[in-house]
Design a protein around this motif. Structure first.
Motif, PDB file in Angstrom:
ATOM      1  N   SER A  41       0.825  -1.206   0.000  1.00  0.00           N
ATOM      2  CA  SER A  41       0.000   0.000   0.000  1.00  0.00           C
ATOM      3  C   SER A  41       0.857   1.252   0.000  1.00  0.00           C
ATOM      4  N   ALA A  42       0.262   2.333  -0.503  1.00  0.00           N
ATOM      5  CA  ALA A  42       0.854   3.672  -0.438  1.00  0.00           C
ATOM      6  C   ALA A  42      -0.259   4.627  -0.048  1.00  0.00           C
ATOM      7  N   GLU A  43       0.035   5.515   0.892  1.00  0.00           N
ATOM      8  CA  GLU A  43      -1.012   6.410   1.373  1.00  0.00           C
ATOM      9  C   GLU A  43      -0.443   7.766   1.750  1.00  0.00           C
ATOM     10  N   GLN A 255      -6.283  -7.867  -6.727  1.00  0.00           N
ATOM     11  CA  GLN A 255      -7.215  -6.841  -6.268  1.00  0.00           C
ATOM     12  C   GLN A 255      -6.520  -5.489  -6.122  1.00  0.00           C
ATOM     13  N   VAL A 256      -7.302  -4.429  -6.360  1.00  0.00           N
ATOM     14  CA  VAL A 256      -6.833  -3.060  -6.142  1.00  0.00           C
ATOM     15  C   VAL A 256      -7.890  -2.341  -5.319  1.00  0.00           C
ATOM     16  N   GLU A 257      -7.453  -1.659  -4.244  1.00  0.00           N
ATOM     17  CA  GLU A 257      -8.387  -1.008  -3.328  1.00  0.00           C
ATOM     18  C   GLU A 257      -8.006   0.446  -3.082  1.00  0.00           C
ATOM     19  N   ALA A 258      -9.017   1.298  -2.990  1.00  0.00           N
ATOM     20  CA  ALA A 258      -8.862   2.656  -2.480  1.00  0.00           C
ATOM     21  C   ALA A 258      -9.555   2.708  -1.126  1.00  0.00           C
ATOM     22  N   TYR A 259      -8.910   3.325  -0.118  1.00  0.00           N
ATOM     23  CA  TYR A 259      -9.460   3.263   1.230  1.00  0.00           C
ATOM     24  C   TYR A 259      -9.206   4.545   2.008  1.00  0.00           C
ATOM     25  N   TYR A 260     -10.003   4.691   3.069  1.00  0.00           N
ATOM     26  CA  TYR A 260      -9.836   5.779   4.034  1.00  0.00           C
ATOM     27  C   TYR A 260      -9.701   5.153   5.419  1.00  0.00           C
ATOM     28  N   ALA A 261      -8.757   5.638   6.220  1.00  0.00           N
ATOM     29  CA  ALA A 261      -8.530   5.115   7.562  1.00  0.00           C
ATOM     30  C   ALA A 261      -8.476   6.269   8.559  1.00  0.00           C
ATOM     31  N   ASP A 262      -9.132   6.094   9.692  1.00  0.00           N
ATOM     32  CA  ASP A 262      -9.138   7.087  10.770  1.00  0.00           C
ATOM     33  C   ASP A 262      -8.470   6.468  11.988  1.00  0.00           C
ATOM     34  N   TYR A 263      -7.353   7.069  12.444  1.00  0.00           N
ATOM     35  CA  TYR A 263      -6.580   6.532  13.556  1.00  0.00           C
ATOM     36  C   TYR A 263      -6.959   7.131  14.908  1.00  0.00           C
ATOM     37  N   ALA A 285      -6.029   8.938   6.958  1.00  0.00           N
ATOM     38  CA  ALA A 285      -5.254   8.646   5.748  1.00  0.00           C
ATOM     39  C   ALA A 285      -6.160   8.241   4.602  1.00  0.00           C
ATOM     40  N   VAL A 286      -5.703   8.505   3.384  1.00  0.00           N
ATOM     41  CA  VAL A 286      -6.299   7.951   2.166  1.00  0.00           C
ATOM     42  C   VAL A 286      -5.187   7.204   1.441  1.00  0.00           C
ATOM     43  N   GLY A 287      -5.520   6.063   0.849  1.00  0.00           N
ATOM     44  CA  GLY A 287      -4.462   5.276   0.238  1.00  0.00           C
ATOM     45  C   GLY A 287      -4.956   4.357  -0.862  1.00  0.00           C
ATOM     46  N   LEU A 288      -3.998   3.700  -1.486  1.00  0.00           N
ATOM     47  CA  LEU A 288      -4.229   2.745  -2.560  1.00  0.00           C
ATOM     48  C   LEU A 288      -3.468   1.474  -2.207  1.00  0.00           C
ATOM     49  N   ARG A 289      -4.136   0.326  -2.347  1.00  0.00           N
ATOM     50  CA  ARG A 289      -3.541  -0.947  -1.936  1.00  0.00           C
ATOM     51  C   ARG A 289      -3.670  -1.983  -3.062  1.00  0.00           C
ATOM     52  N   LEU A 290      -2.585  -2.718  -3.296  1.00  0.00           N
ATOM     53  CA  LEU A 290      -2.549  -3.796  -4.287  1.00  0.00           C
ATOM     54  C   LEU A 290      -2.436  -5.112  -3.539  1.00  0.00           C
ATOM     55  N   ARG A 291      -3.309  -6.077  -3.862  1.00  0.00           N
ATOM     56  CA  ARG A 291      -3.351  -7.364  -3.146  1.00  0.00           C
ATOM     57  C   ARG A 291      -3.308  -8.520  -4.146  1.00  0.00           C
ATOM     58  N   LEU A 292      -2.592  -9.563  -3.763  1.00  0.00           N
ATOM     59  CA  LEU A 292      -2.505 -10.780  -4.558  1.00  0.00           C
ATOM     60  C   LEU A 292      -2.898 -11.955  -3.657  1.00  0.00           C
ATOM     61  N   LEU A 293      -4.001 -12.623  -3.986  1.00  0.00           N
ATOM     62  CA  LEU A 293      -4.536 -13.689  -3.164  1.00  0.00           C
ATOM     63  C   LEU A 293      -4.377 -15.035  -3.868  1.00  0.00           C
ATOM     64  N   ASN A 294      -4.085 -16.057  -3.098  1.00  0.00           N
ATOM     65  CA  ASN A 294      -3.987 -17.418  -3.626  1.00  0.00           C
ATOM     66  C   ASN A 294      -4.911 -18.324  -2.828  1.00  0.00           C
ATOM     67  N   TYR A 295      -5.877 -18.944  -3.501  1.00  0.00           N
ATOM     68  CA  TYR A 295      -6.856 -19.807  -2.840  1.00  0.00           C
ATOM     69  C   TYR A 295      -6.293 -21.202  -2.680  1.00  0.00           C
TER      70      TYR A 295
END
Length: 296
Positions: A41-43, A255-263, A285-295
């Motif tokens: 992720s980068a935020e 997967q690609v996600e855009a998110y908001y987080a409140d600490y 924070a606002v950020g962008l996250r890249l995820r790779l999942l294996n079932y």
């Protein structure tokens, strides 16, 4: 800077979605099961700090006795994260609607920083000058303050590592399949992360106790004290976001996600006598996250 990043985020997300569309279509072997994953992720996060200097404590004899000073500052920072996840995906119907629940662990880097301006007591300074015939002493390139006043501290706020749980609810809308390929998914996410944070404060001020014969505790530059206050605090970050996913193999989902987080905001006590000094850092924070999942 955070506003610029927020404006840039939709463009980055659209660019990544376009890149997903260029990948070959795939289909998961099954919609149900356990999975393991990796995430990067980068935020851009905004940290702020509120400082209260309270001279109403018993035994306080500083020139600011009985007074309270308030100061605050904010700063933007860039953070990155690397993490791992383990979860389970459950189909809710035969049309691709699904719910997944996972546990994740993330290591963070990056910080936000700033400088509190400091708050001086003009009444005490005027009284001192009237009694002593000269201005109250202060030293340093920013005019470091006396005992009982709010010093112009340099502060940093950073995240260390976090763990938590996230729920994702999604489906396979036709428009997204037409845009980036068959079996593409759109989902919403909500989660809670227990995050270890650190606040570091560098100060230069007067710590000498006042006496009746010495109403100004620090009359020379040598009497001022430099120091560092370090605080470690665990806080819960609440996260909301949207994501898109595309199978790139029989068992692999990108997967690609855009998110908001409140600490949130936590109060920290720096000094208790003769003056009570507290600081309350908070961040979101606002950020962008890249995820790779294996079932499995």
């Amino acid at each position: 800077m955070k506003i610029q990043f927020t404006k840039l985020l939709p463009r980055l997300l659209l660019g990544v979605i376009a890149a997903l569309g260029g990948l070959p279509n795939g289909s998961l072997a099954q919609d149900r099961g356990f999975y393991l994953g990796l995430a990067a992720s980068a935020e851009r996060f905004d940290a702020s700090i509120r400082k209260v200097v309270d001279n109403r404590q018993p035994g306080n004899q500083t020139p600011s006795q009985g007074q309270v000073f308030h100061d605050r500052d904010s700063g933007d920072g860039t953070a990155t994260g690397l993490g791992a996840a383990a979860g389970y995906r459950l189909p809710l119907n035969g049309d691709g609607l699904h719910l997944s629940a996972e546990f994740n662990l993330t290591w963070h880097s990056g910080k936000a920083k700033g400088l509190l301006a400091g708050v001086r007591n003009p009444q005490a300074r005027a009284e001192y000058q009237a009694d002593q015939g000269q201005p109250m002493p202060e030293f340093g390139d920013r005019g470091w303050a006396q005992a009982g006043e709010s010093w112009p501290d340099a502060w940093r706020f950073k995240k260390d590592w976090s763990y938590g749980a996230t729920l994702r609810l999604g489906g396979r809308p036709e428009f997204l399949g037409a845009l980036i390929g068959q079996n593409a998914e759109l989902y919403a996410l909500a989660g809670a992360q227990r995050t270890e944070t650190k606040t570091i404060n560098r100060y230069l001020g007067c710590l000498a106790p006042p006496t009746p014969s010495l109403p100004t505790p620090c009359p020379t530059a040598a009497d001022f004290t430099a120091g560092i206050s370090r605080f470690s605090k665990a806080r819960t970050a609440w996260t909301l976001g949207l994501g898109v996913g595309k199978p790139i193999g029989r068992r692999t989902l990108l997967q690609v996600e855009a998110y908001y987080a409140d600490y949130g905001r936590k109060t920290l006590t720096e000094f208790t006598t003769p003056t009570l000094v507290t600081q309350a850092p908070g961040a979101d924070a606002v950020g962008l996250r890249l995820r790779l999942l294996n079932y499995l």
